[in-house]
Motif scaffolding. Structure first.
Motif, PDB file in Angstrom:
ATOM      1  N   THR A 212      28.268 -56.050 -20.349  1.00  0.00           N
ATOM      2  CA  THR A 212      27.467 -55.824 -21.546  1.00  0.00           C
ATOM      3  C   THR A 212      26.139 -55.177 -21.187  1.00  0.00           C
ATOM      4  O   THR A 212      25.697 -55.209 -20.039  1.00  0.00           O
ATOM      5  CB  THR A 212      27.171 -57.142 -22.306  1.00  0.00           C
ATOM      6  OG1 THR A 212      26.328 -57.971 -21.500  1.00  0.00           O
ATOM      7  CG2 THR A 212      28.437 -57.877 -22.685  1.00  0.00           C
TER       8      THR A 212
ATOM      9  N   TYR B 255      34.520 -48.283 -33.540  1.00  0.00           N
ATOM     10  CA  TYR B 255      33.721 -49.493 -33.644  1.00  0.00           C
ATOM     11  C   TYR B 255      32.296 -49.190 -34.089  1.00  0.00           C
ATOM     12  O   TYR B 255      31.703 -49.938 -34.822  1.00  0.00           O
ATOM     13  CB  TYR B 255      33.674 -50.236 -32.304  1.00  0.00           C
ATOM     14  CG  TYR B 255      35.040 -50.538 -31.763  1.00  0.00           C
ATOM     15  CD1 TYR B 255      35.844 -51.476 -32.381  1.00  0.00           C
ATOM     16  CD2 TYR B 255      35.531 -49.873 -30.646  1.00  0.00           C
ATOM     17  CE1 TYR B 255      37.114 -51.757 -31.887  1.00  0.00           C
ATOM     18  CE2 TYR B 255      36.786 -50.143 -30.158  1.00  0.00           C
ATOM     19  CZ  TYR B 255      37.582 -51.091 -30.786  1.00  0.00           C
ATOM     20  OH  TYR B 255      38.820 -51.348 -30.300  1.00  0.00           O
TER      21      TYR B 255
ATOM     22  N   ASP C   9      28.989 -54.966 -25.915  1.00  0.00           N
ATOM     23  CA  ASP C   9      30.116 -54.755 -25.014  1.00  0.00           C
ATOM     24  C   ASP C   9      30.181 -53.276 -24.655  1.00  0.00           C
ATOM     25  O   ASP C   9      30.220 -52.417 -25.542  1.00  0.00           O
ATOM     26  CB  ASP C   9      31.401 -55.206 -25.703  1.00  0.00           C
ATOM     27  CG  ASP C   9      32.597 -55.176 -24.794  1.00  0.00           C
ATOM     28  OD1 ASP C   9      32.990 -54.056 -24.365  1.00  0.00           O
ATOM     29  OD2 ASP C   9      33.171 -56.246 -24.529  1.00  0.00           O
TER      30      ASP C   9
ATOM     31  N   GLU D 270      22.246 -55.532 -22.556  1.00  0.00           N
ATOM     32  CA  GLU D 270      21.391 -56.371 -23.390  1.00  0.00           C
ATOM     33  C   GLU D 270      20.201 -55.583 -23.918  1.00  0.00           C
ATOM     34  O   GLU D 270      19.516 -54.890 -23.170  1.00  0.00           O
ATOM     35  CB  GLU D 270      20.870 -57.563 -22.575  1.00  0.00           C
ATOM     36  CG  GLU D 270      19.983 -58.485 -23.377  1.00  0.00           C
ATOM     37  CD  GLU D 270      19.446 -59.639 -22.567  1.00  0.00           C
ATOM     38  OE1 GLU D 270      19.318 -60.731 -23.130  1.00  0.00           O
ATOM     39  OE2 GLU D 270      19.150 -59.443 -21.369  1.00  0.00           O
TER      40      GLU D 270
ATOM     41  N   SER E 109      20.170 -59.138 -28.068  1.00  0.00           N
ATOM     42  CA  SER E 109      21.577 -58.900 -28.393  1.00  0.00           C
ATOM     43  C   SER E 109      22.239 -58.152 -27.255  1.00  0.00           C
ATOM     44  O   SER E 109      21.642 -57.259 -26.654  1.00  0.00           O
ATOM     45  CB  SER E 109      21.713 -58.060 -29.669  1.00  0.00           C
ATOM     46  OG  SER E 109      21.419 -58.826 -30.799  1.00  0.00           O
ATOM     47  N   CYS E 110      23.475 -58.517 -26.953  1.00  0.00           N
ATOM     48  CA  CYS E 110      24.250 -57.825 -25.927  1.00  0.00           C
ATOM     49  C   CYS E 110      25.352 -57.028 -26.602  1.00  0.00           C
ATOM     50  O   CYS E 110      25.954 -57.484 -27.570  1.00  0.00           O
ATOM     51  CB  CYS E 110      24.861 -58.824 -24.947  1.00  0.00           C
ATOM     52  SG  CYS E 110      23.631 -59.688 -23.962  1.00  0.00           S
TER      53      CYS E 110
ATOM     54  N   THR F  43      33.490 -51.548 -26.125  1.00  0.00           N
ATOM     55  CA  THR F  43      33.702 -51.419 -27.569  1.00  0.00           C
ATOM     56  C   THR F  43      32.437 -51.118 -28.362  1.00  0.00           C
ATOM     57  O   THR F  43      32.521 -50.676 -29.507  1.00  0.00           O
ATOM     58  CB  THR F  43      34.306 -52.710 -28.145  1.00  0.00           C
ATOM     59  OG1 THR F  43      33.337 -53.762 -28.025  1.00  0.00           O
ATOM     60  CG2 THR F  43      35.595 -53.084 -27.435  1.00  0.00           C
TER      61      THR F  43
ATOM     62  N   LYS G 283      30.635 -53.391 -29.544  1.00  0.00           N
ATOM     63  CA  LYS G 283      30.438 -54.531 -30.441  1.00  0.00           C
ATOM     64  C   LYS G 283      29.409 -55.501 -29.864  1.00  0.00           C
ATOM     65  O   LYS G 283      29.403 -55.759 -28.661  1.00  0.00           O
ATOM     66  CB  LYS G 283      31.755 -55.271 -30.664  1.00  0.00           C
ATOM     67  CG  LYS G 283      32.758 -54.471 -31.457  1.00  0.00           C
ATOM     68  CD  LYS G 283      34.032 -55.273 -31.673  1.00  0.00           C
ATOM     69  CE  LYS G 283      35.029 -54.475 -32.495  1.00  0.00           C
ATOM     70  NZ  LYS G 283      36.281 -55.232 -32.711  1.00  0.00           N
ATOM     71  N   PRO G 284      28.561 -56.072 -30.738  1.00  0.00           N
ATOM     72  CA  PRO G 284      27.614 -57.074 -30.252  1.00  0.00           C
ATOM     73  C   PRO G 284      28.353 -58.349 -29.880  1.00  0.00           C
ATOM     74  O   PRO G 284      29.307 -58.736 -30.545  1.00  0.00           O
ATOM     75  CB  PRO G 284      26.683 -57.297 -31.450  1.00  0.00           C
ATOM     76  CG  PRO G 284      27.466 -56.883 -32.641  1.00  0.00           C
ATOM     77  CD  PRO G 284      28.428 -55.827 -32.178  1.00  0.00           C
ATOM     78  N   THR G 285      27.910 -58.989 -28.805  1.00  0.00           N
ATOM     79  CA  THR G 285      28.543 -60.231 -28.371  1.00  0.00           C
ATOM     80  C   THR G 285      27.712 -61.450 -28.753  1.00  0.00           C
ATOM     81  O   THR G 285      28.144 -62.572 -28.521  1.00  0.00           O
ATOM     82  CB  THR G 285      28.786 -60.223 -26.849  1.00  0.00           C
ATOM     83  OG1 THR G 285      27.524 -60.104 -26.181  1.00  0.00           O
ATOM     84  CG2 THR G 285      29.701 -59.081 -26.447  1.00  0.00           C
ATOM     85  N   ASN G 286      26.519 -61.223 -29.300  1.00  0.00           N
ATOM     86  CA  ASN G 286      25.667 -62.304 -29.764  1.00  0.00           C
ATOM     87  C   ASN G 286      24.634 -61.765 -30.747  1.00  0.00           C
ATOM     88  O   ASN G 286      24.370 -60.568 -30.767  1.00  0.00           O
ATOM     89  CB  ASN G 286      24.986 -63.004 -28.585  1.00  0.00           C
ATOM     90  CG  ASN G 286      24.077 -62.086 -27.819  1.00  0.00           C
ATOM     91  OD1 ASN G 286      24.478 -60.991 -27.417  1.00  0.00           O
ATOM     92  ND2 ASN G 286      22.842 -62.493 -27.609  1.00  0.00           N
TER      93      ASN G 286
ATOM     94  N   ASN H 157      27.882 -58.734 -16.910  1.00  0.00           N
ATOM     95  CA  ASN H 157      29.174 -59.158 -17.460  1.00  0.00           C
ATOM     96  C   ASN H 157      29.770 -58.164 -18.455  1.00  0.00           C
ATOM     97  O   ASN H 157      30.272 -58.552 -19.505  1.00  0.00           O
ATOM     98  CB  ASN H 157      29.045 -60.534 -18.139  1.00  0.00           C
ATOM     99  CG  ASN H 157      28.723 -61.627 -17.161  1.00  0.00           C
ATOM    100  OD1 ASN H 157      29.096 -61.561 -15.993  1.00  0.00           O
ATOM    101  ND2 ASN H 157      28.012 -62.638 -17.622  1.00  0.00           N
TER     102      ASN H 157
END
Length: 111
Positions: A60, A108, A71, A62, A68-69, A74, A76-79, A58
């Motif tokens: 990302t 970023y 993006d 991981e 942690s995933c 960017t 940026k972490p998504t979780n 998706n």
């Protein structure tokens, strides 16, 4: 540091399979997914382990250690547990070759 560096043929990069390269002493993960190619720093901002050993899904990447995933666009972490982004790098495709520029990482990843 130099500008764009040829890291190989786009056809040789398997879909959704991270490939690690070193450019100007910078560890970089290159990922081809959904018909696009992305470049992101290979070091997790949370645990400082290699992101290239993780899974792609998706849009990302991981981290294999704590999940942690990041993006791919960017950095940026998504979780959690990561809270800081990792640098991303400009990628262009010319004559079937993947070119990556690590000289100017994304804003970023500077946080």
């Amino acid at each position: 540091m130099s500008g764009y560096v040829d890291i190989g043929a786009v056809a040789e990069i398997a879909e959704d399979t991270p490939v690690v390269v070193e450019i100007d002493d910078v560890p970089v993960v290159v990922v081809k997914t959904g018909g696009e190619v992305f470049a992101i720093n290979d070091t997790c901002s949370h645990a400082e382990v290699s992101l290239s050993e993780g899974e792609v899904y998706n849009g990302t990447l991981e981290c294999w250690l704590h999940g942690s995933c990041f993006d791919l666009r960017t950095g940026k972490p998504t979780n959690p547990p990561a809270t800081r982004a990792v640098p991303t790098y400009r990628v262009k495709i010319e004559d079937g070759k993947v070119l990556v520029n690590v000289a100017e990482p994304s804003e970023y990843g500077e946080s």
